[in-house]
Design a protein around this motif. Structure first.
Motif, short mmCIF file in Angstrom:
data_model
loop_
_atom_site.label_atom_id
_atom_site.label_comp_id
_atom_site.label_asym_id
_atom_site.label_seq_id
_atom_site.Cartn_x
_atom_site.Cartn_y
_atom_site.Cartn_z
N GLN A 102 0.83 -1.19 0.00
CA GLN A 102 0.00 0.00 0.00
C GLN A 102 0.87 1.25 0.00
O GLN A 102 2.07 1.18 -0.13
CB GLN A 102 -0.96 0.01 1.19
CG GLN A 102 -0.25 -0.07 2.55
CD GLN A 102 -1.26 -0.09 3.69
OE1 GLN A 102 -2.45 0.03 3.47
NE2 GLN A 102 -0.77 -0.24 4.90
N GLY A 132 -2.92 -4.53 -11.43
CA GLY A 132 -4.29 -4.21 -11.06
C GLY A 132 -4.78 -4.96 -9.84
O GLY A 132 -5.88 -4.70 -9.35
N ASN A 181 -4.93 -3.82 -4.64
CA ASN A 181 -6.15 -3.11 -4.25
C ASN A 181 -5.91 -2.05 -3.17
O ASN A 181 -6.72 -1.15 -3.00
CB ASN A 181 -7.20 -4.11 -3.77
CG ASN A 181 -7.63 -5.04 -4.88
OD1 ASN A 181 -7.71 -4.63 -6.03
ND2 ASN A 181 -7.91 -6.29 -4.55
N PHE A 186 -6.63 -1.95 -14.19
CA PHE A 186 -6.42 -0.82 -13.29
C PHE A 186 -7.74 -0.23 -12.80
O PHE A 186 -7.76 0.56 -11.87
CB PHE A 186 -5.59 0.25 -13.97
CG PHE A 186 -4.11 -0.04 -13.97
CD1 PHE A 186 -3.66 -1.34 -13.82
CD2 PHE A 186 -3.18 0.97 -14.13
CE1 PHE A 186 -2.31 -1.63 -13.83
CE2 PHE A 186 -1.82 0.70 -14.13
CZ PHE A 186 -1.38 -0.62 -13.98
N LEU A 246 -8.40 -0.86 -9.09
CA LEU A 246 -7.59 -0.23 -8.05
C LEU A 246 -8.47 0.74 -7.26
O LEU A 246 -8.44 1.96 -7.46
CB LEU A 246 -6.39 0.49 -8.66
CG LEU A 246 -5.40 -0.42 -9.40
CD1 LEU A 246 -4.32 0.40 -10.06
CD2 LEU A 246 -4.79 -1.44 -8.45
N LEU A 251 -6.78 3.66 -5.18
CA LEU A 251 -5.84 4.55 -5.87
C LEU A 251 -6.30 6.00 -5.76
O LEU A 251 -7.44 6.33 -6.06
CB LEU A 251 -5.73 4.14 -7.35
CG LEU A 251 -4.53 4.70 -8.11
CD1 LEU A 251 -3.24 4.14 -7.52
CD2 LEU A 251 -4.63 4.35 -9.59
N CYS A 287 -1.88 8.84 -9.84
CA CYS A 287 -0.91 8.07 -10.63
C CYS A 287 -0.31 9.00 -11.68
O CYS A 287 -0.84 10.07 -11.95
CB CYS A 287 -1.55 6.84 -11.29
SG CYS A 287 -3.02 7.22 -12.27
#
Length: 332
Positions: free
Chosen positions: A21, A40, A43, A63, A66, A69, A72
């Motif tokens: 993470q 992907g 998580n 992806f 995710l 997220l 990015c």
């Protein structure tokens, strides 16, 4: 792992780190090939940095899974295709994708939909279609050429507008200490940011065929409390001195200035020598915001908050050792 000389393809085994993470930083390397769809599976990942490599292909559709997220960066690669359909990718700033000529969708604009592969045109229809395309392109090129010729003739016959001399002199006065060395790898995006998208307030001269702009590196400018850029070294030092005075005295009933402290026994305030408590470290961590630049230890604030009581105890012990020994660690 960022800013190294790693090469080859990104190992797909990284996708099996399901408990990984915070952030995965693979930027500024020499990675090639496609982005592994296995990434992907991360998580719990909050930040993924793949910028400034030589990656090709599309951003994997995996992806979209995710869910944790927050941000990015895929800029400056050779990626192609449409962005994933999740709101995170569709609403992300264009700076996260610049440098990829083949990407589309979201802030990059719509994608061209190809014809259905099930309809196979005949040879005759294909030739007719190509002829129409050639005709349209030729007409467009001819029209654009006529417009360019007209614009060039207009500016050649138009007298150049000049900015008043006093304004130009003030903008480039040698006493302002605003001259900065050229940045290596200066891009068009840097010019847009330095001139506020080529705003009129940055114009320092006009000619018959062009405009001259003043580019200011906003990151290296120090401003006072009213937002005015400080141009002299003494003014910058005074600004920093006031900033740290307010920072270190925040939350106290009174602040002690340097002039109030002396070496005499009766003027010493021993309350400044007490040990730092865990409660103070907890309050300081709560005041620190997420997604800020890291310090010399390269550890983001999110890590210390996740560590909980263990991290607070470790930081409290470290701060008290520094306070007792009056020495900072050689390495963080």
């Amino acid at each position: 792992m960022g800013a190294n000389l790693f090469s080859g393809e990104i190992p797909p085994e990284l996708g099996s780190l399901s408990s990984f993470q915070i952030a995965m930083n693979l930027s500024f390397n020499n990675f090639t090939g496609r982005i592994p769809p296995a990434l992907g599976n991360l998580n719990l990942l909050e930040f993924l940095l793949l910028n400034n490599n030589h990656l090709t292909g599309e951003i994997p559709s995996t992806f979209e899974s995710l869910s944790s997220l927050l941000g990015c960066n895929f800029s400056y690669n050779d990626l192609t295709g449409a962005l994933p359909s999740t709101p995170l990718f569709q609403n992300m700033d264009i700076s996260s994708f610049i440098g990829n000529k083949g990407l589309c969708g979201g802030s990059l604009g719509g994608c061209n939909v190809n014809s259905s592969p099930q309809s196979v045109p005949s040879l005759e229809s294909g030739v007719t279609h190509r002829s129409k395309i050639v005709t349209v392109i030729a007409a467009a090129v001819g029209g654009v050429s006529l417009i360019l010729i007209a614009v060039i003739l207009y500016f050649m016959r138009r007298p150049g507008q000049r900015v008043p001399f006093l304004q130009y002199k003030d903008a480039l006065s040698p006493d302002t200490d605003m001259y900065l060395p050229a940045k290596e790898g200066f891009t068009f995006q840097d010019l847009v940011e330095a001139t506020n998208n080529f705003h009129e307030s940055y114009v320092i001269g006009r000619g018959a065929c062009g405009i001259v702009y003043k580019a200011v590196n906003q990151v290296r400018c120090i401003k006072d409390e009213d937002g005015k850029v400080l141009a002299t070294e003494n003014a910058v030092k005074d600004r920093w001195r006031g900033y740290f005075h307010n920072l270190f005295n925040e939350g106290h009933e009174r602040s002690t200035s340097l002039e109030e402290l002396s070496n005499s026994e009766e003027c010493r305030n021993y309350s400044f020598y007490r040990r730092i408590r865990k409660e103070e470290v907890v309050v300081a961590l709560k005041k620190m915001k997420h997604r800020k630049a890291v310090g010399p230890d390269d550890i983001p604030i999110e890590v210390w908050k996740v560590l909980g009581e263990t991290g607070i105890a470790w930081l409290t012990d470290l701060f008290n050792r520094i306070l007792k020994t009056k020495k900072m660690p050689n390495e963080w």
